[in-house]
Design a protein around this motif. Structure first.
Motif, PDB file in Angstrom:
ATOM      1  N   PRO A  67      31.799  40.479  34.006  1.00 27.07           N
ATOM      2  CA  PRO A  67      32.763  39.990  33.005  1.00 27.07           C
ATOM      3  C   PRO A  67      34.149  39.839  33.622  1.00 27.07           C
ATOM      4  CG  PRO A  67      32.195  42.282  32.591  1.00 27.07           C
ATOM      5  CD  PRO A  67      31.261  41.809  33.644  1.00 27.07           C
ATOM      6  N   PRO A  68      34.900  38.819  33.187  1.00 27.45           N
ATOM      7  CA  PRO A  68      36.242  38.603  33.751  1.00 27.45           C
ATOM      8  C   PRO A  68      37.245  39.628  33.237  1.00 27.45           C
ATOM      9  CG  PRO A  68      35.835  37.046  31.984  1.00 27.45           C
ATOM     10  CD  PRO A  68      34.557  37.796  32.187  1.00 27.45           C
ATOM     11  N   ARG A  69      38.215  39.939  34.102  1.00 29.80           N
ATOM     12  CA  ARG A  69      39.386  40.736  33.715  1.00 29.80           C
ATOM     13  C   ARG A  69      40.599  39.820  33.842  1.00 29.80           C
ATOM     14  NH1 ARG A  69      36.418  43.998  37.133  1.00 29.80           N
ATOM     15  NH2 ARG A  69      37.742  43.463  38.907  1.00 29.80           N
ATOM     16  N   ARG A  70      41.263  39.580  32.727  1.00 28.74           N
ATOM     17  CA  ARG A  70      42.449  38.716  32.752  1.00 28.74           C
ATOM     18  C   ARG A  70      43.627  39.511  33.303  1.00 28.74           C
ATOM     19  NH1 ARG A  70      43.806  34.931  27.728  1.00 28.74           N
ATOM     20  NH2 ARG A  70      41.828  34.119  28.507  1.00 28.74           N
ATOM     21  N   VAL A  71      44.193  39.020  34.414  1.00 27.00           N
ATOM     22  CA  VAL A  71      45.300  39.745  35.039  1.00 27.00           C
ATOM     23  C   VAL A  71      46.631  39.019  34.889  1.00 27.00           C
ATOM     24  CG1 VAL A  71      43.790  40.922  36.670  1.00 27.00           C
ATOM     25  CG2 VAL A  71      44.801  38.733  37.317  1.00 27.00           C
ATOM     26  N   GLU A 100      41.982  35.288  36.579  1.00 28.52           N
ATOM     27  CA  GLU A 100      40.926  36.233  36.231  1.00 28.52           C
ATOM     28  C   GLU A 100      40.375  36.885  37.495  1.00 28.52           C
ATOM     29  OE1 GLU A 100      39.236  34.041  32.199  1.00 28.52           O
ATOM     30  OE2 GLU A 100      38.118  33.861  34.082  1.00 28.52           O
ATOM     31  N   GLU A 101      39.951  38.139  37.349  1.00 26.46           N
ATOM     32  CA  GLU A 101      39.373  38.878  38.463  1.00 26.46           C
ATOM     33  C   GLU A 101      37.952  39.295  38.084  1.00 26.46           C
ATOM     34  OE1 GLU A 101      41.660  41.874  41.126  1.00 26.46           O
ATOM     35  OE2 GLU A 101      40.660  43.050  39.552  1.00 26.46           O
ATOM     36  N   TYR A 102      37.055  39.250  39.061  1.00 29.13           N
ATOM     37  CA  TYR A 102      35.648  39.549  38.826  1.00 29.13           C
ATOM     38  C   TYR A 102      35.109  40.512  39.875  1.00 29.13           C
ATOM     39  CZ  TYR A 102      35.721  35.162  36.112  1.00 29.13           C
ATOM     40  OH  TYR A 102      36.005  34.169  35.208  1.00 29.13           O
ATOM     41  N   ASP A 103      34.225  41.408  39.456  1.00 32.66           N
ATOM     42  CA  ASP A 103      33.319  42.070  40.386  1.00 32.66           C
ATOM     43  C   ASP A 103      32.122  41.141  40.519  1.00 32.66           C
ATOM     44  OD1 ASP A 103      34.798  44.480  40.787  1.00 32.66           O
ATOM     45  OD2 ASP A 103      34.212  45.106  38.771  1.00 32.66           O
TER      46      ASP A 103
END
Length: 202
Positions: A19-23, A32-35
Motif C-alpha cells: 500500500p502507498p504511503r503519501r509523503v 508516494e512511497e512503497y515497500d
C-alpha cells in the motif's frame, strides 16, 4: 546479428507493491512511497512522483519554416531555458483544448490545423508523468495574457537553427528536443507539405 524486437511482449515478472504511503502532496503532484518487490524478487523501497496533470507540448510551425520558442527562468535547475510552448492539462480533460489554451496564453497564437504527433512517458523510473505533443500549423496572432507566474520572452527562429541548437545541447528541455526531432522526421518522411518541408530544411 540483429534481433526482432517484441515490444508488445514483456518479459519477466512485474513489480509488486504494498500500500502507498503519501509523503507529500500539493495541487500538482503527490509523492508516494512503497515497500516493493522487484522483478528479481529482491525487496526494495520505491518512491513515485504522481502527476495530477498531463504534460502538453506544442510546436508552432509557421508557413515560412520558422518556429516560435519561449524563454523563461526555470525553478528546478535554477537556470534559463528556451523551449517550445508547454503546459499542463487536466487528466480527465480534452488535451487538444488545453493545448490550444497554452498556445494562446504563452505566445499569442492560434492554429487552423492541429496534429497529435507524440505520446511519451517522462522520467518513468520515478514518475508517472505522461506527455502529448501537438504540431500547430496555419498560425495567426491573437490577444493573450500569460499566467501570473510566467515572465516569458518569445522568439521566432528558423526550424533548422532550433533543431541544431537542441542537438548541440543548448535547448535541453526533453519535450522540445523530442518535438523538433519528430517534426524533422515527418519532413523527411513526406508527412508535411512539400513547400513547408523545403523551408524547414533549407
Amino acid at each position: 546479428m540483429s534481433q526482432k524486437l517484441s515490444w508488445r511482449q514483456p518479459h519477466g515478472s512485474p513489480w509488486q507493491a504494498g500500500p502507498p504511503r503519501r509523503v507529500y502532496d500539493n495541487p500538482w503532484i503527490t509523492v508516494e512511497e512503497y515497500d516493493a518487490t522487484a522483478p528479481t524478487g529482491a525487496p526494495a523501497l520505491y518512491g513515485v512522483v504522481r502527476f495530477k496533470n498531463l504534460a502538453l507540448a506544442i510546436l508552432p510551425l509557421h508557413d515560412d519554416g520558422t518556429v516560435t520558442l519561449v524563454g523563461q527562468n526555470r525553478f528546478p535547475h535554477a537556470d534559463y531555458s528556451w523551449e517550445i510552448p508547454e503546459g499542463g492539462g487536466a487528466l480527465d480533460g480534452d488535451p487538444l483544448e488545453h493545448a490550444r489554451r497554452e498556445l494562446r496564453e504563452e505566445v499569442g497564437l492560434e492554429a487552423s490545423e492541429w496534429r497529435e504527433v507524440l505520446r511519451t512517458q517522462l522520467s518513468n523510473s520515478v514518475t508517472d508523468e505522461r506527455a502529448m505533443g501537438f504540431l500547430a500549423l496555419g498560425l495567426s496572432p491573437v490577444d493573450h495574457a500569460p499566467d501570473e507566474t510566467e515572465d516569458l520572452a518569445v522568439a521566432r527562429v528558423p526550424f533548422r537553427e532550433a533543431l541544431e541548437t537542441a542537438l548541440a545541447g543548448h535547448l535541453p528541455d526533453m519535450l522540445t528536443v523530442a518535438m523538433l526531432l519528430r517534426a524533422y522526421h515527418m519532413a523527411h518522411e513526406g508527412a508535411l507539405p512539400p513547400a513547408l518541408t523545403r523551408r524547414m530544411l533549407s
